[in-house]
Design a protein around this motif. Structure first.
Motif, mmCIF file in Angstrom:
data_model
loop_
_atom_site.group_PDB
_atom_site.id
_atom_site.type_symbol
_atom_site.label_atom_id
_atom_site.label_comp_id
_atom_site.label_asym_id
_atom_site.label_seq_id
_atom_site.Cartn_x
_atom_site.Cartn_y
_atom_site.Cartn_z
ATOM 1 N N TRP A 473 0.839 -1.207 0.000
ATOM 2 C CA TRP A 473 0.000 0.000 0.000
ATOM 3 C C TRP A 473 0.872 1.254 0.000
ATOM 4 N N ARG A 474 1.956 1.210 0.755
ATOM 5 C CA ARG A 474 2.802 2.413 0.838
ATOM 6 C C ARG A 474 3.417 2.787 -0.519
ATOM 7 N N ASP A 475 3.484 1.837 -1.457
ATOM 8 C CA ASP A 475 4.031 2.140 -2.777
ATOM 9 C C ASP A 475 3.104 3.043 -3.600
ATOM 10 N N LEU A 476 1.892 3.243 -3.102
ATOM 11 C CA LEU A 476 0.997 4.171 -3.788
ATOM 12 C C LEU A 476 1.590 5.574 -3.756
ATOM 13 N N LYS A 477 2.354 5.829 -2.746
ATOM 14 C CA LYS A 477 2.924 7.178 -2.569
ATOM 15 C C LYS A 477 4.284 7.333 -3.255
ATOM 16 N N LYS A 478 4.796 6.225 -3.802
ATOM 17 C CA LYS A 478 6.136 6.310 -4.394
ATOM 18 C C LYS A 478 6.048 6.339 -5.917
ATOM 19 N N PRO A 479 6.360 7.462 -6.535
ATOM 20 C CA PRO A 479 6.288 7.513 -7.997
ATOM 21 C C PRO A 479 7.334 6.601 -8.640
ATOM 22 N N LEU A 480 6.916 5.999 -9.707
ATOM 23 C CA LEU A 480 7.794 5.092 -10.435
ATOM 24 C C LEU A 480 8.411 5.868 -11.596
ATOM 25 N N GLU A 481 9.722 6.074 -11.542
ATOM 26 C CA GLU A 481 10.401 6.894 -12.547
ATOM 27 C C GLU A 481 11.744 6.233 -12.875
ATOM 28 N N ASN A 482 12.190 6.403 -14.106
ATOM 29 C CA ASN A 482 13.456 5.792 -14.534
ATOM 30 C C ASN A 482 13.501 4.301 -14.214
ATOM 31 N N HIS A 483 12.559 3.622 -14.801
ATOM 32 C CA HIS A 483 12.398 2.210 -14.461
ATOM 33 C C HIS A 483 12.083 1.421 -15.739
ATOM 34 N N ARG A 484 12.732 0.271 -15.873
ATOM 35 C CA ARG A 484 12.489 -0.587 -17.053
ATOM 36 C C ARG A 484 11.244 -1.440 -16.826
ATOM 37 N N THR A 485 10.431 -1.577 -17.831
ATOM 38 C CA THR A 485 9.235 -2.433 -17.681
ATOM 39 C C THR A 485 9.446 -3.764 -18.403
ATOM 40 N N GLY A 486 8.531 -4.702 -18.112
ATOM 41 C CA GLY A 486 8.545 -5.985 -18.817
ATOM 42 C C GLY A 486 7.657 -5.926 -20.046
ATOM 43 N N LYS A 487 7.290 -7.099 -20.524
ATOM 44 C CA LYS A 487 6.514 -7.131 -21.761
ATOM 45 C C LYS A 487 5.014 -7.059 -21.447
ATOM 46 N N ALA A 488 4.328 -6.163 -22.148
ATOM 47 C CA ALA A 488 2.879 -6.008 -21.922
ATOM 48 C C ALA A 488 2.114 -7.194 -22.481
ATOM 49 N N LYS A 489 1.124 -7.643 -21.735
ATOM 50 C CA LYS A 489 0.238 -8.707 -22.222
ATOM 51 C C LYS A 489 -1.181 -8.346 -21.826
ATOM 52 N N ILE A 490 -2.134 -8.816 -22.619
ATOM 53 C CA ILE A 490 -3.544 -8.526 -22.294
ATOM 54 C C ILE A 490 -3.881 -9.152 -20.947
ATOM 55 N N LEU A 491 -4.597 -8.408 -20.104
ATOM 56 C CA LEU A 491 -4.837 -8.872 -18.729
ATOM 57 C C LEU A 491 -6.170 -9.600 -18.587
ATOM 58 N N PHE A 492 -7.200 -9.051 -19.150
ATOM 59 C CA PHE A 492 -8.502 -9.738 -19.164
ATOM 60 C C PHE A 492 -9.047 -9.707 -20.581
ATOM 61 N N ARG A 493 -9.664 -10.831 -20.977
ATOM 62 C CA ARG A 493 -10.301 -10.863 -22.292
ATOM 63 C C ARG A 493 -11.811 -10.857 -22.117
ATOM 64 N N LYS A 494 -12.481 -10.352 -23.126
ATOM 65 C CA LYS A 494 -13.940 -10.292 -23.100
ATOM 66 C C LYS A 494 -14.531 -11.704 -23.045
ATOM 67 N N ILE A 495 -15.571 -11.865 -22.255
ATOM 68 C CA ILE A 495 -16.297 -13.145 -22.270
ATOM 69 C C ILE A 495 -17.318 -13.035 -23.395
ATOM 70 N N GLU A 496 -17.170 -13.902 -24.390
ATOM 71 C CA GLU A 496 -18.058 -13.777 -25.552
ATOM 72 C C GLU A 496 -18.937 -15.006 -25.708
ATOM 73 N N GLY A 497 -19.941 -14.871 -26.542
ATOM 74 C CA GLY A 497 -20.848 -15.980 -26.805
ATOM 75 C C GLY A 497 -21.870 -16.122 -25.698
ATOM 76 N N LYS A 498 -22.596 -17.212 -25.732
ATOM 77 C CA LYS A 498 -23.669 -17.434 -24.759
ATOM 78 C C LYS A 498 -23.050 -17.826 -23.414
ATOM 79 N N VAL A 499 -23.476 -17.160 -22.353
ATOM 80 C CA VAL A 499 -22.948 -17.548 -21.045
ATOM 81 C C VAL A 499 -23.968 -18.420 -20.323
ATOM 82 N N SER A 500 -23.450 -19.377 -19.562
ATOM 83 C CA SER A 500 -24.399 -20.245 -18.830
ATOM 84 C C SER A 500 -23.858 -20.458 -17.434
#
Ligand code: ME8
Length: 500
Positions: A473-500
């Protein structure tokens, strides 16, 4: 700095249902939130195995009770894995240590003169494992299980519950002892209007359950032993864990067993010379199309099957967002899919993925200098205010409003991203574009922290893509600057079609 949270322990007469899943998720959100704040947490769940209804179900299945119970316990343990429940311990009330501690406490209360021998004549509902009076019945049936209770007439031991009436009323008058307040008021008006009879705490002639230490013809009433799980799991009385974690900070339970936890349990504890818990958090019941989920009512819905169809995070999010604490809520796959598609995908995932993939593409996978113009300052103020509110909502067990405000932060992020048009900016002012992306990435980090208790898998993925670990929680107050990121990937996909 320590926090002890428990769920009710489940009967194992059948496989777990979605109501069990709901309760575990609520308790898990609390445990994860407290860890996120830096507290040392002990989170307990488990199974209530000495009940008559377990041995009755085993008999119907034609399996020896112990074998039957062992088999079903497996499903409950599996459920904790399936739902990403972060319990520190799983107690089974057939364990030797629990049996011993239950007997010790029974003996302690007996020696104090708070348990006496008498004769019980009345009604018993095996579904609730509870003694009922005519007043409790609706059309001659137990309202929880819709079955007529059995008449019972036997020599029995009684606990002097009546003796503790004033002390329990005093406890119930504290606004934090039972949450939400409607559930506290229910207990207060019941205890004030009832004469509060002594409680029968033994059953005679059963061959399943824990022996009364001084009289082997009787078994300890299953609720008396079940409640003790909360201290036996901490190795009461001399265990290190007991000294560190008792009294419990939150017992999470369903509304049907509020009386046992808010009235009977504290009376037992006071009698045994143990402090009462701090809070009983009462949730409502889940229904499926308005029908209570239970084996006897035939509206079973297997949480393991639901998670197979969707994701654990989907179901956890649905529980936290859809059902206000203390109220009943209806499960429907359609509502689950709508929430996933309209909130997790369209708002949260969309913003996080766009930001992180743009950083990969246009900022050499680096979060550089953060934009700090007038617009950003204004947004930061709004976000800070919301974070404060979200913190308060979590502390108040109001997950629904916490999520509402997290989604508003997601909206802020989406509007900021869209408004800056980084796909245009990269051509005209690449430096500014990178600053905008760095500002957005900081909102992504905040969203991961804020949502961590509710959807931990999502938070873990974002952490990984941000190339970070174990955000607090305390990291909410710490800005992230000059930092390397990893590879972006889709986090949630749409639920499609008929749901049951
Ligand atoms: O009551 N929706 O066990 P249990 C939400 N062994 N929660 C529900 C629910 C529903 N439809 N149905 C039940 C027992 N629950 C005892 C507890 S604790 C010392 C002993 C909740 O398997 C229920 O209220 O019947 C309880 O909190 C938990 O699930 C286990 O219910």
């Amino acid at each position: 700095m320590r926090f002890y949270v428990t769920t009710a322990i489940d009967y194992v007469n059948a496989k777990p249902h979605i109501g069990h899943a709901y309760e575990k998720v609520i308790a898990d959100i609390i445990a994860r939130f407290q860890r996120l704040r830096g507290k040392k947490v002990f989170f307990l769940t488990g199974t209530d195995e000495n009940a008559q209804k377990n041995s009755q179900a085993a008999k119907e299945a034609g399996i020896p009770t112990k074998k039957f119970v062992d088999r079903n316990v497996k499903y409950f343990k599996e459920l904790t894995g399936i739902l990403n429940i972060s319990n520190d311990h799983f107690i089974r009330t057939t364990e030797e240590s629990h049996i011993k501690i239950s007997q010790n406490i029974f003996k302690k209360v007996l020696d104090k003169g708070d348990i006496y021998k008498g004769f019980y004549q009345g009604l018993y509902c095996e579904g609730c494992e509870s003694y009922l009076t005519e007043k409790d019945l609706v059309d001659g049936k137990c309202p929880e299980h819709q079955k007529p209770p059995k008449p019972l007439k036997e020599e029995a031991y009684f606990f002097k519950l009546s003796k503790y009436k004033d002390q329990i009323i005093k406890l119930l008058e504290s606004p934090t002892f039972v949450i939400p307040k409607e559930k506290r008021n229910e207990m207060l008006s019941r205890i004030k209007s009832d004469e509060l009879k002594d409680l029968c705490v033994s059953r005679k002639g059963l061959n399943w359950g824990i022996d009364i230490p001084v009289d082997k013809k009787h078994k300890i009433y299953v609720w008396f032993d079940a409640l003790i799980n909360y201290v036996s799991a901490l190795d009461y009385p001399d265990g290190k864990k007991f000294k560190e974690f008792w009294p419990a900070d939150a017992h999470v339970i369903g509304k049907g067993i509020n009386w046992f936890h808010s009235v009977i349990w504290p009376a037992m504890l006071i009698s045994a010379g143990i402090k009462p818990p701090r809070t009983i958090l009462v949730h409502g019941y889940l229904t499926v199309n308005g029908q209570k989920i239970s084996k006897s009512l035939g509206a079973q819905i297997d949480p393991a099957e639901i998670v197979k169809r969707y994701e654990a995070d989907h179901l956890r999010y649905f529980f936290a967002k859809e059902i206000p604490m203390g109220e009943d809520g209806d499960f429907s796959s359609k509502n689950l899919a709508d929430r996933v598609n309209n909130e997790l995908v369209a708002n949260i995932s969309n913003f996080c993925y766009r930001t992180l993939s743009f950083i990969n593409r246009y900022s050499e996978s680096r979060i550089g200098k953060i934009a700090r113009g007038e617009w950003e300052k204004k947004l930061l103020k709004e976000i800070e205010k919301k974070i404060e509110n979200i913190h308060k909502c979590y502390l108040d067990y109001n997950f629904r409003d916490a999520i509402k405000q997290i989604l508003e932060i997601g909206d802020i992020g989406n509007r900021y991203f869209q408004g800056n048009e980084p796909w245009v900016l990269i051509k005209n002012d690449p430096g500014k574009c990178k600053e905008v992306l760095a500002f957005s990435a900081n909102i992504v980090k905040d969203l991961a922290i804020l949502l961590k208790p509710i959807i931990p898998e999502f938070a873990g993925k974002v952490e990984k893509q941000l190339n970070l670990k174990d955000l607090k929680w305390r990291d909410l107050k710490k800005p992230l600057e000059n930092h390397r990121t990893g590879k972006a990937k889709i986090l949630f996909r749409k639920i499609e079609g008929k749901v049951s």
